[in-house]
Every structure is written in C-alpha cells, then in structure tokens.
Design an enzyme around this catalytic site. Sequence first.
Site, short mmCIF file in Angstrom:
data_model
loop_
_atom_site.label_atom_id
_atom_site.label_comp_id
_atom_site.label_asym_id
_atom_site.label_seq_id
_atom_site.Cartn_x
_atom_site.Cartn_y
_atom_site.Cartn_z
N GLU A 169 4.41 -0.71 8.99
CA GLU A 169 3.93 -0.43 10.34
C GLU A 169 3.37 -1.71 10.93
OE1 GLU A 169 1.23 2.89 10.32
OE2 GLU A 169 2.85 4.33 10.04
N HIS A 188 2.33 5.94 15.33
CA HIS A 188 1.25 6.48 14.51
C HIS A 188 0.07 6.86 15.41
CE1 HIS A 188 -0.35 6.34 10.12
NE2 HIS A 188 -0.77 7.42 10.76
#
Length: 212
Positions: A169, A188
């Site tokens: 990420e 996210h």
Amino acid sequence: PGANAQSVSEAAITFMLTLCKRSYYWDAEFKKGNWASRFGEFSGDLDGGTLGIIGFGRIGQKLAELIRPFDMTVLAYDPFVSEETATALGVTLVSLEDLLARSDFVSLHTMLNDDTRGLINRERISLMKPGSYLINLARGGVVESLDVLYEALTDGPLAGVGLDVFEPEPPDVSHPVFKLPNCLTSPHAIAMTKRSMYRSFKMMAEDMAAVL
C-alpha cells in the site's frame, strides 16, 4: 477492537450493491447520453443469493446481521468459531472450498498471518461460481496477487471485485486490473468513517483515563 465493525460491514454491502446493481456502468452510460443502454443490460440482485464470509469475527458477524433484510443465504468459514455462534446468527459454517463453490458474493474479513497469506489464490478462485463477486476489506496479502484477480475478471469466474486493501500500500495503479470498470477500489479508506473514528478515539481516551 470492534470499533470499525459497523463501518467495515457497511462498506462490504456498499461494494456488493454497487457491483451487482452495476451503478458504475449505468452512471457512465447515462453521462455519455446512451439512454438506450437500459434496453440491453440488466442489473443483478442480492435477494436470493448466497453470501460467503471468510473470517467470522466481530466484522464478519456484524455483516451477517446487517445482510438479513436482503434475504440472502449466509455461509461462513472460520476454523476458530463455534457452530453455536454461527447458528445464533442464522449462518452455516462450511469448509473454505464449499463456501467458494456455493457463494455469489465472497467477502474477506480474516486477519493476515502465515495461514491466511495468499489464501485466495488462482486455484481457489477457479472454484468460485461463474458471475460471482469478491470483496476484500481485510488485508491485501490475503489475496495472492493482483494478477490472479485480473485473470479471474477477464478470463475467469469473477464478475467484479471490490478492493479497499492492497499489498503493498499504495499499490502500483498502472496494473491492468485497475483499468477494468468492474474493479472497484478505495485507498484503504471506505470504512474510515466519522463514527468509526469517533468510537476508536473514545475507546482510547477511556482506556487512558482508566489507567491514569
């Protein structure tokens, strides 16, 4: 613990509804002026379908509660949850392979560890029903790779995916899976709501006050 169970569950249902109702498609066609698209395509339904929940902790159990009004059959896979807990929520515990083969929607809510890393791989995705959907709000590493998702969306059983988590990420957004309209994404963030943040901060403040 549990502070975001409601918001994550709502996010899972958001992905499910957006994908099966194809709201991304209707929005794009409408804005192109293609009113006639309504005569050639159909949306799907949650009603009468089967939801498979992988990881039946606080979030998985909350999702099972919230999905009740949609009249879905709910299956769960979690080797650490008792039959009594599942039965009380109207959920049937099954093996992972059985869940994948029977579910129209599969929602991931398991923790990431040595046992769950790459749990959803090419072989297991091949077990899924044609036209099924995969939602990942757990951890990116639970899915083997973006490559297997791309293959499953373009030449496999998946009709759509909803991804809020990735590994790493942030991910490389040049990956071809992100060019597909039926790959819905969030950085996210979709479950990072005002109320879930408030609950988290309140719990931390109360715990610090208790210690003091």
